[in-house]
Design a protein around this motif. Structure first.
Motif, short mmCIF file in Angstrom:
data_model
loop_
_atom_site.label_atom_id
_atom_site.label_comp_id
_atom_site.label_asym_id
_atom_site.label_seq_id
_atom_site.Cartn_x
_atom_site.Cartn_y
_atom_site.Cartn_z
N VAL A 45 -2.43 24.84 -5.42
CA VAL A 45 -2.17 23.22 -4.41
C VAL A 45 -1.74 21.88 -5.80
O VAL A 45 -2.69 21.99 -6.02
CB VAL A 45 -2.92 23.31 -3.40
N ARG A 46 -0.97 21.30 -5.68
CA ARG A 46 -0.97 20.06 -6.79
C ARG A 46 -1.30 19.54 -5.76
O ARG A 46 -0.83 18.66 -4.67
CB ARG A 46 0.54 20.35 -7.18
N TYR A 47 -2.87 18.89 -6.46
CA TYR A 47 -3.79 17.44 -6.10
C TYR A 47 -3.08 16.10 -5.88
O TYR A 47 -3.26 15.08 -5.30
CB TYR A 47 -4.84 18.22 -6.58
N SER A 48 -2.21 15.75 -6.60
CA SER A 48 -1.39 14.58 -7.22
C SER A 48 -0.25 14.57 -6.09
O SER A 48 -0.02 13.51 -5.94
CB SER A 48 -0.80 15.23 -8.41
N VAL A 49 -0.26 15.93 -4.76
CA VAL A 49 1.26 15.84 -4.10
C VAL A 49 0.24 15.04 -2.80
O VAL A 49 1.29 14.97 -1.63
CB VAL A 49 2.12 16.35 -3.75
N LEU A 50 -1.55 15.58 -3.15
CA LEU A 50 -2.07 15.20 -1.03
C LEU A 50 -2.27 14.31 -0.99
O LEU A 50 -2.07 13.84 0.31
CB LEU A 50 -3.54 15.65 -1.63
N GLU A 51 -2.27 13.34 -1.84
CA GLU A 51 -2.49 11.60 -0.49
C GLU A 51 -1.40 11.43 -0.32
O GLU A 51 -1.39 10.44 0.83
CB GLU A 51 -3.33 10.84 -2.04
N VAL A 52 -0.06 11.76 -0.74
CA VAL A 52 1.20 11.55 -0.19
C VAL A 52 1.48 11.90 1.62
O VAL A 52 1.97 11.67 2.40
CB VAL A 52 2.29 11.46 -0.74
N THR A 78 0.75 -1.11 0.21
CA THR A 78 -0.11 -0.30 -0.30
C THR A 78 0.76 1.13 0.18
O THR A 78 1.69 1.08 -0.07
CB THR A 78 -0.85 0.00 0.83
N LEU A 79 0.55 2.51 -0.17
CA LEU A 79 0.99 3.36 -0.17
C LEU A 79 1.65 3.39 1.01
O LEU A 79 2.64 4.42 0.75
CB LEU A 79 0.43 4.76 -0.41
N GLY A 80 0.46 3.65 2.04
CA GLY A 80 1.11 4.31 3.16
C GLY A 80 2.65 3.35 3.57
O GLY A 80 3.37 3.42 4.50
N GLN A 81 2.46 1.92 3.18
CA GLN A 81 3.41 0.93 3.68
C GLN A 81 4.73 1.00 3.08
O GLN A 81 6.24 0.76 3.19
CB GLN A 81 3.70 -0.84 2.89
N ILE A 82 4.96 1.93 1.78
CA ILE A 82 5.78 2.49 0.86
C ILE A 82 6.09 3.31 0.97
O ILE A 82 7.57 4.36 1.52
CB ILE A 82 5.49 3.00 -0.88
N VAL A 83 5.62 4.57 1.93
CA VAL A 83 5.48 5.69 2.64
C VAL A 83 6.16 6.06 4.00
O VAL A 83 7.60 6.07 3.83
CB VAL A 83 4.69 6.49 2.74
N ARG A 84 6.36 4.33 5.07
CA ARG A 84 6.87 4.58 5.84
C ARG A 84 8.67 3.13 4.82
O ARG A 84 10.30 4.21 5.95
CB ARG A 84 6.47 2.98 6.39
#
Length: 272
Positions: free
Chosen positions: A153-160, A115-121
């Motif tokens: 605001v760059r919406y593509s970066v909000l999820e990160v 998941t994105l959360g796992q990648i971020v960690r």
């Protein structure tokens, strides 16, 4: 279960076990000579359980119709033909069973996409505090003068950003030329939903009037990661901050071993 079915299942288990051994050895570099009898038995039992489950799931739902008996061949030539057909059929079944066993193992060991959360960690090496500038990273604009006219605001970066705030203390910071611009930036971030998750609040968006002021903010906060577009600030902070991410549309040389480069924050986490 008929004798032919038992034989077919036995052959499938053997092929499954052989293919499973190869698959396991490629994933876990452990020699079979180092395993005791209990470990080998556990692996064998695990293989048999998977095969039986797979067989049950793929067994026909309706009763099988008994095939009528065929008359014996009348001539020797037909007997030779029948023997040849039987050999081809056995070879075809063997190949088919090998493929089915391989498919079962391949499906079982198919990697699960993180998941994105796992990648971020993983990317942030479990860091607990992150500082990040706004211009060129979270906002489309690249200079304080542009911010006086509009804030995008760059919406593509909000999820990160929202994923980072789930387990990191995130601070956003930027140099502005007047108080009016500061209000515009906060309003644009609020409208984009940056403050809705609860992980980021307006008090953690810091403003200063000089580039050195941003450097001072970072030094005082002592984050695990700092994200910036200014190569001079990246270089100055490389001795004090554990990790840094330099955002630049063009590939640049790393200022230090603890400095990473990426065209955007979302690309660093594989979101583009």
């Amino acid at each position: 279960m008929t004798e032919s079915s038992k034989e077919e299942l036995l052959q499938l288990i053997k092929r499954f076990g052989a293919y499973l051994t190869v698959k396991m050895s490629s994933i876990f570099p452990i020699s079979l000579h180092n395993l005791n009898a209990r470990s080998i038995g556990a692996i064998a039992g695990f293989a048999v359980a998977i095969v039986f489950t797979w067989r049950l799931l793929r067994s026909p739902s309706g009763p099988q119709r008994r095939q009528p008996k065929r008359q014996a061949p009348a001539s020797s030539s037909s007997g030779i033909s029948s023997q040849s057909n039987a050999t081809l059929t056995t070879s075809g079944v063997s190949s088919s069973e090998d493929t089915r066993a391989q498919n079962v193992v391949d499906e079982f060991f198919q990697p699960v996409k993180p998941t994105l959360g796992q990648i971020v960690r993983q990317k942030l090496s479990e860091g607990r505090k992150v500082t990040c500038r706004l211009l060129g990273v979270v906002l489309e604009e690249s200079t304080p003068e542009e911010l006086q006219k509009q804030v995008t605001v760059r919406y593509s970066v909000l999820e990160v950003l929202l994923e980072i705030t789930k387990f990191c203390d995130l601070y956003l910071m930027e140099r502005v030329l007047d108080d009016e611009t500061e209000k515009k930036v906060l309003l644009a971030l609020e409208d984009a939903g940056v403050f809705t998750s609860g992980g980021l609040v307006k008090e953690k968006v810091l403003f200063c009037s000089t580039e050195n002021g941003r450097t001072s903010f970072v030094r005082q906060l002592e984050p695990d990661w700092h994200v910036d577009t200014n190569p001079d600030i990246i270089f100055q902070l490389s001795r004090f901050i554990k990790y840094q991410l330099h955002i630049s549309p063009t590939r640049t040389e790393r200022a230090a071993s603890n400095v990473f480069n990426s065209p955007s924050l979302e690309q660093f986490f594989g979101c583009v």
